[in-house]
Each structure stands twice: as structure tokens, then as C-alpha cells.
Motif scaffolding. Sequence first.
Motif, mmCIF file in Angstrom:
data_model
loop_
_atom_site.group_PDB
_atom_site.id
_atom_site.type_symbol
_atom_site.label_atom_id
_atom_site.label_comp_id
_atom_site.label_asym_id
_atom_site.label_seq_id
_atom_site.Cartn_x
_atom_site.Cartn_y
_atom_site.Cartn_z
ATOM 1 N N LYS A 10 -4.360 -2.666 -2.829
ATOM 2 C CA LYS A 10 -4.816 -3.999 -3.209
ATOM 3 C C LYS A 10 -3.727 -5.067 -3.048
ATOM 4 C CE LYS A 10 -8.189 -2.250 -6.568
ATOM 5 N NZ LYS A 10 -8.619 -2.274 -7.993
ATOM 6 N N GLU A 11 -2.481 -4.663 -3.141
ATOM 7 C CA GLU A 11 -1.381 -5.634 -3.103
ATOM 8 C C GLU A 11 -0.419 -5.353 -1.957
ATOM 9 O OE1 GLU A 11 -0.856 -6.753 -7.766
ATOM 10 O OE2 GLU A 11 -0.481 -4.668 -7.222
ATOM 11 N N LYS A 12 -0.956 -4.913 -0.842
ATOM 12 C CA LYS A 12 -0.112 -4.579 0.308
ATOM 13 C C LYS A 12 0.542 -5.810 0.919
ATOM 14 C CE LYS A 12 -4.226 -4.361 3.287
ATOM 15 N NZ LYS A 12 -5.001 -3.475 4.203
ATOM 16 N N ASP A 13 -0.092 -6.999 0.757
ATOM 17 C CA ASP A 13 0.523 -8.221 1.290
ATOM 18 C C ASP A 13 1.820 -8.542 0.555
ATOM 19 O OD1 ASP A 13 -1.554 -8.486 3.062
ATOM 20 O OD2 ASP A 13 -2.718 -9.834 1.782
ATOM 21 N N ILE A 14 1.813 -8.317 -0.763
ATOM 22 C CA ILE A 14 3.035 -8.549 -1.549
ATOM 23 C C ILE A 14 4.113 -7.546 -1.169
ATOM 24 C CG2 ILE A 14 4.005 -8.638 -3.875
ATOM 25 C CD1 ILE A 14 1.283 -9.468 -4.899
ATOM 26 N N LEU A 15 3.713 -6.296 -0.994
ATOM 27 C CA LEU A 15 4.670 -5.264 -0.607
ATOM 28 C C LEU A 15 5.290 -5.568 0.754
ATOM 29 C CD1 LEU A 15 2.798 -2.026 -1.751
ATOM 30 C CD2 LEU A 15 4.987 -2.849 -2.610
ATOM 31 N N LYS A 16 4.493 -6.136 1.650
ATOM 32 C CA LYS A 16 5.006 -6.476 2.977
ATOM 33 C C LYS A 16 6.102 -7.545 2.871
ATOM 34 C CE LYS A 16 2.009 -6.755 6.239
ATOM 35 N NZ LYS A 16 0.920 -7.260 7.126
ATOM 36 N N ILE A 17 5.891 -8.517 1.997
ATOM 37 C CA ILE A 17 6.889 -9.571 1.807
ATOM 38 C C ILE A 17 8.164 -9.004 1.182
ATOM 39 C CG2 ILE A 17 7.388 -11.716 0.563
ATOM 40 C CD1 ILE A 17 4.416 -12.401 0.822
ATOM 41 N N LEU A 18 7.995 -8.121 0.193
ATOM 42 C CA LEU A 18 9.159 -7.526 -0.459
ATOM 43 C C LEU A 18 9.935 -6.628 0.493
ATOM 44 C CD1 LEU A 18 7.725 -6.579 -3.982
ATOM 45 C CD2 LEU A 18 9.155 -8.526 -3.387
#
Length: 289
Positions: A246-254
Motif C-alpha cells: 500500500k505504501e510502496k511509493d513512500i518506500l521508493k522515495i526512502l
Amino acid sequence: GVIIIVRTTLGAIHLYIYDGMNYTFGEIVKLLFSNYIIFSYLIPLSLYVMIELSRFIHSLYIKYDRSLKKEEIGSICRNSNVIEDLRIIDYILSDKTGTITKNSMTLKEIHLKGEDRLIDIDKFLSDMERWKNENDLNELFKDEKEIFILNLLTCNSVEVIDGKLEGFSQDELFFLKSIKRYRYELIERDEKFVKISIKGQVINIYIVVELEFTSKRQSMSSIIEYNGIYMMLFKGSDQKLLNKEKEKDILKILNKATEYKSLVMKYKSINEEEAMYLKRRVEETNEEN
């Protein structure tokens, strides 16, 4: 009986007679080789001396090696046996991050949900000019930016002793020091409340219940209340708090900012009934343990 004849390298013959005792074949072989090693010169005595001498010389090399000195402080070899192991070392793994970083860390950037990039912390805090009067403080839980500041100030284990911040977590200490420059300050902490200062205005945040950080949970949680508004605050590792799907976009940024250590903060608004229920559950679990 058993008769063992041992001939040494010097030509001497030693005769051992064991009478009246029953020995197995294995014991006979053990006795034979034990006596052979004792009375023969398999390893010359001079070799031991040369090994110890070479160890001592190598320890002097380490002590006086200029490349191992810093500010005229050199290395000291306290155990010469360790020198033999240096050649087989390929990697050194250490958790002494404080020694390497000198316990000096800086809060550099943050990411808010919905943003497609990291935000410089100084720019973020300088733009936070919302809190100017008491009416603004009554709406503490209305904006994600304000909740982020509250999470930093309240969801931690830092104590204020003689006006100084004291705590085991260096992350928490440096977070609080970073935002203090912009007049967001932790003033006092108790088991039941946290006193904070926001732009010079002092308020008390009531702590309903708190779960301290553990290596198993990899996170810290607390439920706070202010003016009848309840909220759950979470802080921990991205592996524990972020959903990979669900939060893969945030993980990509991190993942793009791999040179930084990341810490995830979350929140959830709850009502009084839910807060009291969770408090009872925590208290019951603590009593069982």
C-alpha cells in the motif's frame, strides 16, 4: 602387561612396563604417541622463541605506524596473538555508530504522505508559522504538519534534567535539538503528561498510555490527549510501520535516500472510548507479564 619401547631422536631408549592393568588398543596408541611427543623434539624450542619475537616486532610496527595515528594518538597492541588473525580479516562489522559519528546527527529531510519528494527540514520548520495564539493551539490535531511536530515532541523517551535533554536514543535527542531552533521545545516530562512549548506558548499534553521502544517491536507508540481530542502516535523503522504494497511509493522515495537513516512516524485519530479500551488492554498485559 604392556611393554612400550620409545626411542628418542638423541638415541636414548626408554622402556615402559605397565603390568597388572588392562588397556584397550586405543589407550595403548594414546600412550605411545603421548610419550613420543614428550620425549622427542618435533617442534624445536627455538621456533617458539622466534614466533614470540616476530609477534613483538609486529606489535611495534602497529604502535609506531603513522597511518594509524590521529592527533598524535597511536594504536596499542595489547594482545600479540591477535596479529596472526589480522591477515584473515576481510570485513569489520560494528554497531558502535556513536564512536564513528561522534554522536553527531542532524535531522536533514522529511517526507509527508502525498508528497512526491523529500522536504528540507529547515524550510519545513521555517514555514510553520501557524501557531500564533491560543485559538491556533486548540486545533493541534488538524494538520499533518502539526501532528508531525507533536510526534517529535511527545512520542519519545527523552527527559529534561537541569534544563538539559537526557536520553538513551541519540535519534530522539537530535530530533528535539533540531526543532528547538524554531521554538518547538520539550520542557518537562512525567509519567502522565508532557509539557511542551510551541512558539513560546506552553501547553500540557496528557499521556493516556505509552509503549516504549523494544528491539522486538521496532517501534514506540503512545496515546495522547489534548482538550478532549485523542490520538495514537507511532514511531519506528520503515520495515515495521510501512506496508510494502500500500505504501510502496513512500518506500521508493526512502530507498533513493540510502545515505540517510530513516525513521517513520504515523498517527491515528481515536475517540475517548477507544483510548480507554486500549489503556485497559495494555495494563492487563503488563499485569500478566
